[in-house]
Design a protein around this motif. Structure first.
Motif, PDB file in Angstrom:
ATOM      1  N   ARG A 161       0.815  -1.211   0.000  1.00  0.00           N
ATOM      2  CA  ARG A 161       0.000   0.000   0.000  1.00  0.00           C
ATOM      3  C   ARG A 161       0.852   1.266   0.000  1.00  0.00           C
ATOM      4  O   ARG A 161       0.650   2.187  -0.776  1.00  0.00           O
ATOM      5  CB  ARG A 161      -0.871  -0.058   1.249  1.00  0.00           C
ATOM      6  CG  ARG A 161      -1.796   1.107   1.443  1.00  0.00           C
ATOM      7  CD  ARG A 161      -2.604   0.875   2.710  1.00  0.00           C
ATOM      8  NE  ARG A 161      -2.693   2.090   3.490  1.00  0.00           N
ATOM      9  CZ  ARG A 161      -3.606   3.031   3.276  1.00  0.00           C
ATOM     10  NH1 ARG A 161      -4.472   2.882   2.330  1.00  0.00           N
ATOM     11  NH2 ARG A 161      -3.626   4.120   4.005  1.00  0.00           N
ATOM     12  N   LYS A 162       1.873   1.244   0.864  1.00  0.00           N
ATOM     13  CA  LYS A 162       2.692   2.438   1.013  1.00  0.00           C
ATOM     14  C   LYS A 162       3.450   2.748  -0.276  1.00  0.00           C
ATOM     15  O   LYS A 162       3.468   3.888  -0.737  1.00  0.00           O
ATOM     16  CB  LYS A 162       3.690   2.208   2.148  1.00  0.00           C
ATOM     17  CG  LYS A 162       4.034   3.459   2.875  1.00  0.00           C
ATOM     18  CD  LYS A 162       4.752   3.113   4.152  1.00  0.00           C
ATOM     19  CE  LYS A 162       5.668   4.245   4.544  1.00  0.00           C
ATOM     20  NZ  LYS A 162       6.384   3.976   5.775  1.00  0.00           N
ATOM     21  N   ARG A 166       3.090   5.946  -2.797  1.00  0.00           N
ATOM     22  CA  ARG A 166       4.253   6.746  -3.202  1.00  0.00           C
ATOM     23  C   ARG A 166       4.315   6.858  -4.727  1.00  0.00           C
ATOM     24  O   ARG A 166       4.539   7.940  -5.281  1.00  0.00           O
ATOM     25  CB  ARG A 166       5.497   6.046  -2.706  1.00  0.00           C
ATOM     26  CG  ARG A 166       6.671   6.730  -2.139  1.00  0.00           C
ATOM     27  CD  ARG A 166       6.853   8.175  -2.072  1.00  0.00           C
ATOM     28  NE  ARG A 166       7.183   8.610  -0.732  1.00  0.00           N
ATOM     29  CZ  ARG A 166       6.564   9.582  -0.093  1.00  0.00           C
ATOM     30  NH1 ARG A 166       5.592  10.252  -0.664  1.00  0.00           N
ATOM     31  NH2 ARG A 166       6.900   9.903   1.113  1.00  0.00           N
TER      32      ARG A 166
ATOM     33  N   PHE B  63       3.566  10.342   5.172  1.00  0.00           N
ATOM     34  CA  PHE B  63       4.346   9.126   5.379  1.00  0.00           C
ATOM     35  C   PHE B  63       5.714   9.438   5.919  1.00  0.00           C
ATOM     36  O   PHE B  63       6.365   8.624   6.522  1.00  0.00           O
ATOM     37  CB  PHE B  63       4.537   8.388   4.055  1.00  0.00           C
ATOM     38  CG  PHE B  63       3.331   7.629   3.678  1.00  0.00           C
ATOM     39  CD1 PHE B  63       2.595   7.010   4.662  1.00  0.00           C
ATOM     40  CD2 PHE B  63       2.938   7.536   2.369  1.00  0.00           C
ATOM     41  CE1 PHE B  63       1.474   6.303   4.326  1.00  0.00           C
ATOM     42  CE2 PHE B  63       1.811   6.841   2.038  1.00  0.00           C
ATOM     43  CZ  PHE B  63       1.076   6.225   3.014  1.00  0.00           C
ATOM     44  N   THR B 202      -5.219   8.880   5.183  1.00  0.00           N
ATOM     45  CA  THR B 202      -3.967   9.533   5.567  1.00  0.00           C
ATOM     46  C   THR B 202      -4.231  10.698   6.516  1.00  0.00           C
ATOM     47  O   THR B 202      -3.441  11.625   6.594  1.00  0.00           O
ATOM     48  CB  THR B 202      -3.229  10.074   4.328  1.00  0.00           C
ATOM     49  OG1 THR B 202      -4.085  11.015   3.681  1.00  0.00           O
ATOM     50  CG2 THR B 202      -2.871   8.982   3.363  1.00  0.00           C
ATOM     51  N   SER B 384      13.852   7.816   3.995  1.00  0.00           N
ATOM     52  CA  SER B 384      13.067   7.430   5.167  1.00  0.00           C
ATOM     53  C   SER B 384      13.971   7.312   6.393  1.00  0.00           C
ATOM     54  O   SER B 384      15.176   7.124   6.285  1.00  0.00           O
ATOM     55  CB  SER B 384      12.343   6.109   4.917  1.00  0.00           C
ATOM     56  OG  SER B 384      13.228   5.034   5.077  1.00  0.00           O
TER      57      SER B 384
END
Lengths: 214, 610
Positions: A161-162, A166, B63, B202, B384
């Motif tokens: 999903r992530k 993206r 994210f 989100t 990240s």
């Protein structure tokens, strides 16, 4: 390891069996164009090696191991024939006969994928043995299959999903036409999408499904 | 008045920031985060305007730290105007963020940057049309040439009060948004924005809207996030179709250079040449300047007063910062600004994945061979937290040039180059093993590489110089106190005759476990200040110049291995503190020390058996 000649015999036995005849010394000698004596000798040898079983004066039967090998060679032979045919060659049989012993399983599979997993040989219409893997899975075109310079349409993603979020943000959405710019072997793919260029790692690129467009 | 700059990475946002604020900037970190925060002020007429450069992001799905910072800043700090810097050469992708910023209902201006490049690329943008479609002011600028900045500021001063309107999506989507809006309490957030975020999954808060979301997903026959993304792109497509015209683009020389640099063969060759060049430059130059500085500054005066050690610490810091850190930041800034780093990462991603990290980490890891400090600082390019953590950990394990001095001096000189290379081979194995380990235990979900390949361009020396200055100062502030205090502490120990007692205390470890001579303990302790001290001190303490009169061959190998692996030096620790915070720095230091001791002891026993 089998010699080329031994492989040719296994292939011939397979071919005779395909036309619903019982392969024996006589039919083999006809197909191979050699004397019965030398056929007998070879059959004995293959019998000892455990690829076929042959009762005296009876029919020749494959052992499971022998059948696998015979099918594999026939598969390569007919795939090569189809491929040469695709390239515009007319007389394909003899050339395929020579190439079939040298080509690796991976390359044969790649040809199969390239031709869209053909069922029959264009030369004589006989069935091309399958490799046993799921054709649908194999034929799925992903970003890693695209030759640099080509444009493809994204049809979907199979990644997490992530990662797919993206990708969406970077412009890689279903329906989008992207151009593959370059690719590092076993490394990332560079694509042009919505006027920008992005690099996608090998693992992810394998999960991005594409289809050809114009 | 406060202006916030937002936008994608690589759109020239920092160039706009620099052009606006000039020398009046402050660069630090966001509180509690490891993301760079750049702020500045400018005088415009009577007004003093604060400008904040928000991190470069592609969306606001929260994210990453960068996305959260941007979201929270805009929503909570309520800047008077948000300027969205977009790249005129790729408005389709850039507008994705613009649409999300519009939904946040703060006064917004779009700065259409790199108009000159767009024209060269054959992209013709109708600014008026774009402005009409978006419903907010659009100002074309060419930041590198300072064009359009006055108009931008004028517009910013006058747009204060008019919050922009959101975009209209498909019927199904609008219906779902309305339903969600009807059900939720906005809690101080813009309501429509929150509804969309909740549907996307989100949002910063949670609310029970599962049924609405499920219904939408059934209608759309895909998940809500992807549907929202394609809806956004559909709206954008409509805008672009009207506001942009593509004329024949020309293949520029930068594209040919790009093809050369990303080709597996020629690109790899260029990569190797680049790094050999940078190595040579930083380390030959660094070593030269470093020892010259040392000679000069220590030659000025000598004293055995206690305070002299403070001076020594200061000089030690100076010999790291001037010869290594400044050139590193400078070269790194140039590479970053030209867009080359993305090319290097592209080429090495396949190999680096075996180490458990992305291709981008190749840069900090290679730099670490020279000095771990730039290596650790370079890890900020990892996108990240997870990737950054892993690569910074690996960067501190890479043997730096000071460690190499010890390995060569202890092992290479007496036992031969072969044994030294053997130790390096062992280190590479350790690096791979620990890389795999970190890949497994690091928190967060591993994700494949998704990286923009920015257009290659001439670096803006203005931006690079300012960045170098600010980053150097930032590092100095953290590193100097640590290095000075550390060397002061160490000199106190020897002044008050604590060397021998400490050695005795440590002897169960050094003699008992590592099978080393007893003074090795003190030497290893002092090595924390600077790794090359382990060799010079060892020789000094024994009053000899020959290492073979102090240690046997197996002892030399064990000693060198422990020096290679154990705790990062003080300067590196300072860099770690700056980049990953106190807690994780302690973890790394403890782990590496214990790991070095454990492996060293085992290694020593194997050597004895051989």
């Amino acid at each position: 390891m089998l010699s080329e000649n031994e492989e040719e015999y296994l292939e011939a036995i397979y071919a005779i069996g395909e036309s619903y005849e019982k392969p024996g010394i006589r039919s083999l000698s006809e197909v191979m164009g050699v004397s019965k004596a030398s056929v007998s000798e070879m059959v004995k040898k293959l019998n000892e090696k455990g690829y076929i079983r042959h009762e005296r004066y009876g029919a020749i039967v494959f052992t499971p191991e022998g059948l696998d090998i015979a099918r594999g060679i026939k598969r390569k032979h007919r795939l090569l024939e189809s491929f040469l045919y695709f390239l515009g060659k007319k007389e394909v049989h003899d050339e395929a006969c020579r190439l079939e012993h040298g080509i690796s399983d991976e390359s044969a599979d790649a040809i199969c994928r390239f031709l869209g997993s053909p069922d029959r040989c264009p030369d004589d219409g006989r069935a091309i043995p399958k490799c046993g893997k799921d054709c649908h899975e194999c034929l799925k075109k992903t970003l890693t299959w695209v030759i640099p310079g080509k444009k493809v349409r994204i049809t979907g993603t199979e990644c997490g999903r992530k990662a797919s979020m993206r990708l969406n943000e970077m412009g890689v959405v279903a329906g989008e036409v992207v151009k593959v710019i370059s690719r590092v072997p076993h490394g990332p793919v560079e694509v042009e999408v919505k006027g920008t260029r992005i690099a996608i790692g090998d693992g992810l690129a394998k999960k991005i499904l594409v289809e050809e467009c114009e | 008045m406060r202006i916030a700059l937002a936008g994608n990475a690589n759109v020239g946002k920092s160039v706009v920031f620099n052009a606006l604020t000039g020398l009046h900037q402050h660069i630090g970190n966001w509180p509690g985060k490891t993301v760079e925060r750049a702020e500045g002020t400018l005088k415009y007429g009577e007004q003093t305007i604060d400008v904040i450069d928000l991190p470069g992001i592609y969306s606001l799905s929260s994210f990453s730290q960068e996305e959260e910072i941007t979201r929270d800043y805009i929503l909570n700090e309520e800047p008077d105007v948000v300027i969205d810097v977009i790249d005129a050469t790729a408005i389709e992708r850039n507008l994705y963020l613009t649409l999300q910023l519009l939904e946040m209902e703060r006064p917004l201006i779009v700065a259409l940057n790199q108009m000159d490049l767009a024209r060269m690329k054959g992209v013709d943008i109708n600014v008026k049309e774009l402005q009409e479609m978006l419903g907010v002011p659009v100002v074309p600028v060419v930041a590198v040439r300072r064009e359009g900045l006055t108009e931008l500021l004028e517009t910013a001063m006058s747009t204060k009060t008019k919050p922009p309107r959101g975009m209209g999506y498909s019927e199904a989507m609008e219906l779902a948004i309305r339903e969600v809006q009807g059900r939720i309490d906005a809690e101080g957030y813009p309501k429509r924005w929150l509804a969309i975020k909740l549907l996307e999954g989100t949002a910063p808060v949670s609310s029970d809207i599962k049924d609405i979301k499920r219904e939408l997903e059934e209608k759309a026959r895909t998940d809500a996030f992807s549907y929202m993304a394609s809806e956004r792109y559909r709206v954008i497509r409509a805008i672009v179709d009207r506001a942009q015209r593509i004329v024949e683009p020309e293949k520029t020389s930068s594209e040919r250079l790009d093809a050369f640099l990303t080709d597996p063969l020629t690109g790899s060759l260029a990569l190797v040449l680049f790094f050999v060049g940078i190595f040579a430059l930083i380390f030959l130059f660094g070593n030269l300047v470093s020892s010259a500085l040392e000679n000069l500054l220590f030659g000025l005066f000598t004293s055995d007063a206690a305070l002299y050690s403070l001076y020594e610490g200061f000089v030690a810091g100076l010999t790291i910062v001037l010869p290594y850190i400044v050139p590193f930041y400078l070269l790194f800034g140039i590479l970053e600004d030209t867009g080359y780093i993305a090319r290097a990462a592209f080429l090495t991603d396949g190999i680096m994945h075996r180490l458990g990290i992305h291709g981008k980490a190749i840069i900090p890891l290679l730099l670490s061979f020279g000095c771990n400090v730039p290596g650790c600082l370079g890890c900020r390019i990892m996108e990240s937290e997870r990737e950054k953590g892993i690569s910074i950990f690996l960067a501190t394990i890479v043997p730096c040039s000071a460690v190499s001095v010890v390995v060569m001096g202890v092992v290479g000189k007496t036992l031969g180059l072969g044994y030294a290379l053997l130790l390096y081979a062992l280190m590479v194995l350790v690096l791979f093993a620990l890389g795999r380990l970190a890949y497994r235990i690091a928190p967060g979900e591993p994700m494949g590489l998704i990286m923009e390949m920015p257009r290659l361009r001439k670096p803006s020396m203005d931006v690079v110089a300012k960045q170098t200055y600010h980053r150097t100062m930032d590092f100095t502030k953290i590193a100097f106190p640590i290095i000075i205090a550390g060397s002061f502490l160490m000199s106190m120990l020897s002044r008050y005759g604590l060397v021998k007692p400490i050695s005795d205390v440590l002897s169960p470890i050094t003699e008992g476990w590592l099978l080393l001579p007893s003074l090795a303990g003190v030497v290893l302790m002092f090595g924390v200040v600077r790794k090359e001290l382990t060799l010079t001190m060892l020789l000094a303490l024994y009053g000899t110049t020959s290492i073979s009169s102090i240690m046997s061959a197996p002892q030399m190998l064990t000693f060198a291995l422990v020096v290679m692996l154990y705790t990062p030096c003080l300067s590196t620790i300072a860099a770690l503190l700056k980049e990953i915070g106190v807690k994780r720095t302690i973890h790394i230091v403890l782990f590496e020390t214990l790991f070095a001791l454990a492996l060293g002891g085992v290694f020593a026993r194997i050597l004895v058996l051989l």
